[in-house]
Write an enzyme that holds these catalytic residues in place. Structure first.
Site, PDB file in Angstrom:
ATOM      1  N   LYS A  85      43.480   2.009  36.676  1.00 20.42           N
ATOM      2  CA  LYS A  85      44.599   1.952  37.545  1.00 20.42           C
ATOM      3  C   LYS A  85      45.108   3.436  37.896  1.00 20.42           C
ATOM      4  O   LYS A  85      45.023   4.036  38.138  1.00 20.42           O
ATOM      5  CB  LYS A  85      45.455   1.110  36.870  1.00 20.42           C
ATOM      6  CG  LYS A  85      45.324  -0.294  37.352  1.00 20.42           C
ATOM      7  CD  LYS A  85      44.994  -1.686  38.102  1.00 20.42           C
ATOM      8  CE  LYS A  85      43.734  -2.145  37.330  1.00 20.42           C
ATOM      9  NZ  LYS A  85      44.490  -3.347  37.061  1.00 20.42           N
TER      10      LYS A  85
HETATM   11  C1  LIG Z   1      44.504  -4.891  36.643  1.00 20.54           C
HETATM   12  C2  LIG Z   1      44.855  -6.182  37.542  1.00 20.54           C
HETATM   13  C3  LIG Z   1      45.747  -7.141  36.846  1.00 20.54           C
HETATM   14  C4  LIG Z   1      45.990  -7.188  35.049  1.00 20.54           C
HETATM   15  O1  LIG Z   1      46.262  -5.891  34.307  1.00 20.54           O
HETATM   16  P1  LIG Z   1      46.488  -5.509  32.835  1.00 20.54           P
HETATM   17  O2  LIG Z   1      47.222  -4.572  33.016  1.00 20.54           O
HETATM   18  O3  LIG Z   1      44.826  -5.771  32.957  1.00 20.54           O
HETATM   19  O4  LIG Z   1      46.454  -6.807  32.252  1.00 20.54           O
HETATM   20  C5  LIG Z   1      45.759  -8.448  37.175  1.00 20.54           C
HETATM   21  N1  LIG Z   1      45.692  -8.448  38.199  1.00 20.54           N
HETATM   22  C6  LIG Z   1      44.765  -7.372  38.968  1.00 20.54           C
HETATM   23  C7  LIG Z   1      44.138  -7.823  40.249  1.00 20.54           C
HETATM   24  C8  LIG Z   1      44.320  -6.282  38.184  1.00 20.54           C
HETATM   25  O5  LIG Z   1      43.365  -5.275  39.344  1.00 20.54           O
END
Ligand SMILES: *Cc1c(COP(=O)(O)O)cnc(C)c1O
Length: 375
Positions: A188
């Site tokens: 991210k």
């Molecule tokens: C990455 C992501 C999540 C989940 O986050 P994690 O930290 O991997 O549990 C949820 N929604 C979206 C749109 C994402 O891109």
């Protein structure tokens, strides 16, 4: 993956993160449960200030953040939650984990986010919440979503897992919806390895989130409600503090890369480049192009051509959630725009590790891959 592949995303970790993690390890306090937890509270304070929210409550993943936000909003068995199908599975997963049923709403073909025009007719008496997803880092069209949601008494839980630093009409994402959820997964815009955050202005939600995060405990060994262990570690929070300080710079480089790429590929025939509708500021987590009128075979050939040239092009998402084996049972309506987009999109790397020369290379490789695929 070739060793010299330009990956679609990559965490940038420096001395600042390393130093703060070493400080935590030396302190001996690794968890945020009990009297310690200074890094987690500090990270929460700084994150709340950054987005402009009263409260930020850290969690150990974005999925945990979504789950606890839904629980804090009072979502449970018998309820329905309106969500897009064109998103990462965690959006739907959190709904099912809460005991509620996901109801899928189709997307706007231009932005890939939930279509506010289609929302109202999907709302039943059982609807309790709506989760707009800021897909690829572009905020969903929140204003018309709020209007419909609040008219029907729905809580708006925004999935901003991809939208750190994005803005909606001058307000930073995290300060707009009733509850906003972020992820700090390694890919991210900023990371803590694994981690998440919920932001809100509502004191009551913040209190519930803190209870749910840690076994429903008010005081030690005194559970007043059903909870989970969704706590962030001190080590993760230390990484997060350093990453948050670098986020503005990361976002600036992403924006610069995205703008250069657009200038280089916008005139290619049949290629639709991403854009920012008025009032919405992108976080450029993913730079996603669409091959107009292509089918998934051609699109996949273009992705393969890019990968052969060392560009880690990736499709988000090749299978919409309502077509996945487990989630098919929740598919109640047709989602033509979602299905069409899932066959035509692909994302190109713009992360802060990508330099100007690599951007030029990506544009060239894309042009050649289109030609090879006969597009
Ligand atoms: C990455 C992501 C999540 C989940 O986050 P994690 O930290 O991997 O549990 C949820 N929604 C979206 C749109 C994402 O891109």
């Amino acid at each position: 993956m070739k060793p010299d592949m330009i990956p679609i995303n990559k965490p940038l970790i420096g001395e600042e993160e390393i130093q703060l993690v070493v400080d935590v390890l030396k302190s001996g306090f690794l968890t945020s449960r009990g009297p310690s937890g200074s890094m987690v509270s500090k990270f929460e304070e700084e994150f709340a200030r950054y987005v402009g929210a009263r409260h930020a409550v850290a969690a150990n993943s974005g999925t945990a953040a979504l789950h606890m936000a839904l629980l804090a909003a009072g979502v449970g068995p018998g309820d329905e939650v309106l969500i897009p199908s064109f998103t990462f599975v965690a959006t739907a997963e959190a709904v099912v984990l809460s005991g509620a049923k996901p109801v899928f709403v189709d997307i706007e073909p231009e932005t890939y986010c939930m279509d506010p025009q289609l929302l109202e007719k999907m709302i039943t008496d059982r609807a309790k919440a709506v989760i707009p997803v800021d897909l690829y880092g572009l905020p969903a069209d929140l204003k018309p979503i709020f209007e419909v949601a609040h008219e029907h008494g729905l809580v708006v839980v925004e999935d901003a897992a991809q939208a750190h630093g994005a803005e909606y009409f001058g307000r930073r994402i995290g300060s707009v919806s009733d509850l906003t959820c972020f992820s700090f997964y390694a890919s991210k815009n900023m990371t803590t390895g694994e981690g998440g955050m919920v932001t809100t202005d509502v004191d009551e939600y913040a209190e519930k989130l803190r209870l749910i995060r840690s076994h429903g405990e008010r005081g030690d060994y005194n559970s007043v409600m059903l909870g989970h262990n969704y706590r962030m570690t001190e080590i993760s929070a230390a990484i997060g503090i350093a990453q948050l300080r670098k986020l503005p710079k990361f976002l600036e480089v992403r924006r610069g890369n995205a703008e250069s790429l657009t200038a280089m590929i916008r005139d290619l025939n049949g290629v639709k480049v991403p854009f920012e509708p008025g009032g919405r500021r992108h976080s450029w987590y993913l730079y996603t192009v669409r091959l107009l009128n292509a089918d998934s075979k051609v699109r996949d050939a273009v992705v393969a051509g890019l990968r052969r040239r060392g560009v880690g092009a990736t499709v988000y998402y090749p299978t919409p959630i309502h077509l996945m084996p487990y989630y098919r049972r929740f598919a109640t309506s047709k989602l033509p725009e979602t299905e069409k987009a899932s066959e035509q999109v692909l994302s190109l790397p713009v992360h802060p590790g990508v330099g100007a020369e690599q951007v030029r290379y990506i544009a060239e490789a894309f042009t050649q891959a289109l030609e090879d695929a006969g597009f």
